[in-house]
Design an enzyme around this catalytic site. Structure first.
Site, PDB file in Angstrom:
ATOM      1  N   TYR A 213      38.860-106.024  67.890  1.00  0.00           N
ATOM      2  CA  TYR A 213      37.618-106.295  67.143  1.00  0.00           C
ATOM      3  C   TYR A 213      37.171-107.735  67.347  1.00  0.00           C
ATOM      4  CZ  TYR A 213      34.458-106.874  63.124  1.00  0.00           C
ATOM      5  OH  TYR A 213      33.379-107.168  62.308  1.00  0.00           O
TER       6      TYR A 213
ATOM      7  N   SER B 137      30.261-112.209  63.598  1.00  0.00           N
ATOM      8  CA  SER B 137      31.230-112.252  62.484  1.00  0.00           C
ATOM      9  C   SER B 137      31.886-113.631  62.434  1.00  0.00           C
ATOM     10  CB  SER B 137      32.313-111.199  62.722  1.00  0.00           C
ATOM     11  OG  SER B 137      33.354-111.304  61.777  1.00  0.00           O
TER      12      SER B 137
HETATM   13  N1  LIG Z   1      31.771-105.966  56.160  1.00  0.00           N
HETATM   14  C1  LIG Z   1      32.209-107.120  56.583  1.00  0.00           C
HETATM   15  O1  LIG Z   1      33.000-107.787  55.882  1.00  0.00           O
HETATM   16  C2  LIG Z   1      31.757-107.684  57.911  1.00  0.00           C
HETATM   17  C3  LIG Z   1      32.183-108.964  58.249  1.00  0.00           C
HETATM   18  C4  LIG Z   1      31.791-109.516  59.461  1.00  0.00           C
HETATM   19  C5  LIG Z   1      30.972-108.795  60.318  1.00  0.00           C
HETATM   20  N2  LIG Z   1      30.565-107.548  59.971  1.00  0.00           N
HETATM   21  C6  LIG Z   1      29.702-106.843  60.937  1.00  0.00           C
HETATM   22  O2  LIG Z   1      28.545-106.365  60.288  1.00  0.00           O
HETATM   23  C7  LIG Z   1      28.138-105.129  60.883  1.00  0.00           C
HETATM   24  C8  LIG Z   1      28.032-104.056  59.810  1.00  0.00           C
HETATM   25  O3  LIG Z   1      29.291-103.939  59.163  1.00  0.00           O
HETATM   26  P1  LIG Z   1      29.483-103.039  57.872  1.00  0.00           P
HETATM   27  O4  LIG Z   1      30.580-103.626  57.105  1.00  0.00           O
HETATM   28  O5  LIG Z   1      28.171-102.777  57.236  1.00  0.00           O
HETATM   29  O6  LIG Z   1      30.035-101.695  58.564  1.00  0.00           O
HETATM   30  P2  LIG Z   1      29.994-100.156  58.120  1.00  0.00           P
HETATM   31  O7  LIG Z   1      31.207 -99.551  58.697  1.00  0.00           O
HETATM   32  O8  LIG Z   1      29.732-100.032  56.652  1.00  0.00           O
HETATM   33  O9  LIG Z   1      28.704 -99.622  58.894  1.00  0.00           O
HETATM   34  C9  LIG Z   1      28.693 -99.520  60.296  1.00  0.00           C
HETATM   35  C10 LIG Z   1      27.720 -98.400  60.684  1.00  0.00           C
HETATM   36  O10 LIG Z   1      27.703 -98.314  62.104  1.00  0.00           O
HETATM   37  C11 LIG Z   1      27.677 -96.935  62.450  1.00  0.00           C
HETATM   38  N3  LIG Z   1      28.185 -96.752  63.809  1.00  0.00           N
HETATM   39  C12 LIG Z   1      29.472 -96.900  64.251  1.00  0.00           C
HETATM   40  N4  LIG Z   1      29.560 -96.600  65.549  1.00  0.00           N
HETATM   41  C13 LIG Z   1      28.297 -96.263  65.952  1.00  0.00           C
HETATM   42  C14 LIG Z   1      27.742 -95.862  67.192  1.00  0.00           C
HETATM   43  N5  LIG Z   1      28.506 -95.714  68.293  1.00  0.00           N
HETATM   44  N6  LIG Z   1      26.409 -95.613  67.252  1.00  0.00           N
HETATM   45  C15 LIG Z   1      25.631 -95.729  66.160  1.00  0.00           C
HETATM   46  N7  LIG Z   1      26.110 -96.094  64.945  1.00  0.00           N
HETATM   47  C16 LIG Z   1      27.425 -96.351  64.851  1.00  0.00           C
HETATM   48  C17 LIG Z   1      28.547 -96.278  61.413  1.00  0.00           C
HETATM   49  O11 LIG Z   1      28.299 -94.871  61.330  1.00  0.00           O
HETATM   50  C18 LIG Z   1      28.148 -97.024  60.149  1.00  0.00           C
HETATM   51  O12 LIG Z   1      27.053 -96.389  59.492  1.00  0.00           O
HETATM   52  C19 LIG Z   1      29.144-104.829  61.977  1.00  0.00           C
HETATM   53  O13 LIG Z   1      28.668-105.318  63.205  1.00  0.00           O
HETATM   54  C20 LIG Z   1      30.363-105.616  61.536  1.00  0.00           C
HETATM   55  O14 LIG Z   1      31.205-105.943  62.612  1.00  0.00           O
HETATM   56  C21 LIG Z   1      30.938-106.977  58.800  1.00  0.00           C
END
Ligand SMILES: NC(=O)c1ccc[n+]([C@@H]2O[C@H](COP(=O)([O-])OP(=O)(O)OC[C@H]3O[C@@H](n4cnc5c(N)ncnc54)[C@H](O)[C@@H]3O)[C@@H](O)[C@H]2O)c1
Length: 254
Positions: free
Chosen positions: A154, A141
């Site tokens: 986080y 991230s």
């Molecule tokens: N959305 C953003 O702005 C953003 C920014 C920077 C980084 N990220 C990173 O990108 C990745 C995806 O983010 P997103 O926004 O799509 O998140 P999201 O919350 O939409 O999706 C995350 C998924 O992970 C699953 N999950 C959570 N805990 C779990 C576990 N213990 N075992 C298996 N599955 C599990 C959830 O059920 C969900 O389907 C993450 O690593 C997040 O930190 C996202």
């Protein structure tokens, strides 16, 4: 197609960036193993991918439990004969100041966001080695590099993922396994709703606020992150390992 005959495992594939990556990988000819704790979102996506003639299977797995990850990788190998690509993406957004965060919050966020990534790499690497190489892409991230208010747990895990990526790249290079991380800025996914609730704001206002932090003055779409993951997974990135790729609209360039 970029991923013909490749076998890919994507964690957190039922939502957001993982979901879009699973769709893109299937479009690009990969056999896609989708893992998530959320079976409903996963099964919906499977139906969609299969309707579009893609190849995918869903596995309900909690990546923070090592034996579940071990069984997951064994099931994928049993299904398709090996593993070429791992996208470690499943994460939880645990926020707060250091005084607000409890011991169980710390245990949970490290179990999923750090140990979960390491468990996936551990079992994936064994299989990739047998095939003469592979690619691991960890979702880090902008929070791997910068601080944000009351985001201590986080952001600490996202910093750890950056270093986990470098360490894995070091140890797995001799097996021709490349390890990189993608570092998204603000992306419009369901995770933003959690962030909005945490701030007591409407999602629309949060998206506007996050957009203003980027040079491009907008939030990103999950497909824009999925495209970067696809690049790092593909042979086009054959000399790239141990590096973060920012997909943040210039958030961290200022
Ligand atoms: N959305 C953003 O702005 C953003 C920014 C920077 C980084 N990220 C990173 O990108 C990745 C995806 O983010 P997103 O926004 O799509 O998140 P999201 O919350 O939409 O999706 C995350 C998924 O992970 C699953 N999950 C959570 N805990 C779990 C576990 N213990 N075992 C298996 N599955 C599990 C959830 O059920 C969900 O389907 C993450 O690593 C997040 O930190 C996202």
């Amino acid at each position: 197609m970029e991923l013909t005959n490749k076998i890919a495992l994507i964690t957190g594939a039922s939502s957001g960036i993982g979901r879009e990556t699973a769709k893109l990988f299937a479009e690009q000819g990969a056999k896609v193993a989708m893992a998530d704790v959320d079976a409903v979102g996963g099964q919906t996506l499977i139906a969609q991918i299969k309707a579009d003639s893609g190849i995918a299977e869903f596995y309900q797995v909690d990546v923070s439990i090592e034996t579940e990850v071990q069984d997951l990788v064994a099931a994928v190998v049993n299904q398709w004969g090996g593993l070429d690509i791992l996208v470690a993406n499943a994460a939880v957004l645990v926020t707060g100041t250091v005084e607000e965060v409890t011991e169980s919050d710390w245990d949970r966020v490290f179990a999923v966001n750090v140990k979960g990534y390491a468990f996936c790499a551990k079992y994936a690497a064994v299989q990739m080695r047998k095939r003469g190489g592979g690619a691991i892409i960890n979702l880090a991230s902008v929070s791997s590099f910068i601080a944000q208010p009351a985001f201590v747990p986080y952001n600490t895990t996202k910093g750890a993922i950056l270093q986990l990526t470098r360490c894995l790249a070091y140890d797995l290079a001799s097996d021709n396994i490349r390890v990189n991380c993608v570092c998204p800025g603000p992306i419009d996914t369901p995770a933003v709703e959690y962030f909005a609730d945490f701030q007591g704001l409407a999602k629309k206002d949060v998206l506007e606020q996050l957009a203003s932090l980027t040079l491009l003055k907008r939030t990103g779409e999950p497909r824009e992150v999925a495209n970067a993951i696809l690049f790092l997974a593909s042979d086009k990135a054959s000399f790239i390992t141990g590096t973060p790729l920012m997909v943040d609209g210039g958030y961290t360039a200022q």
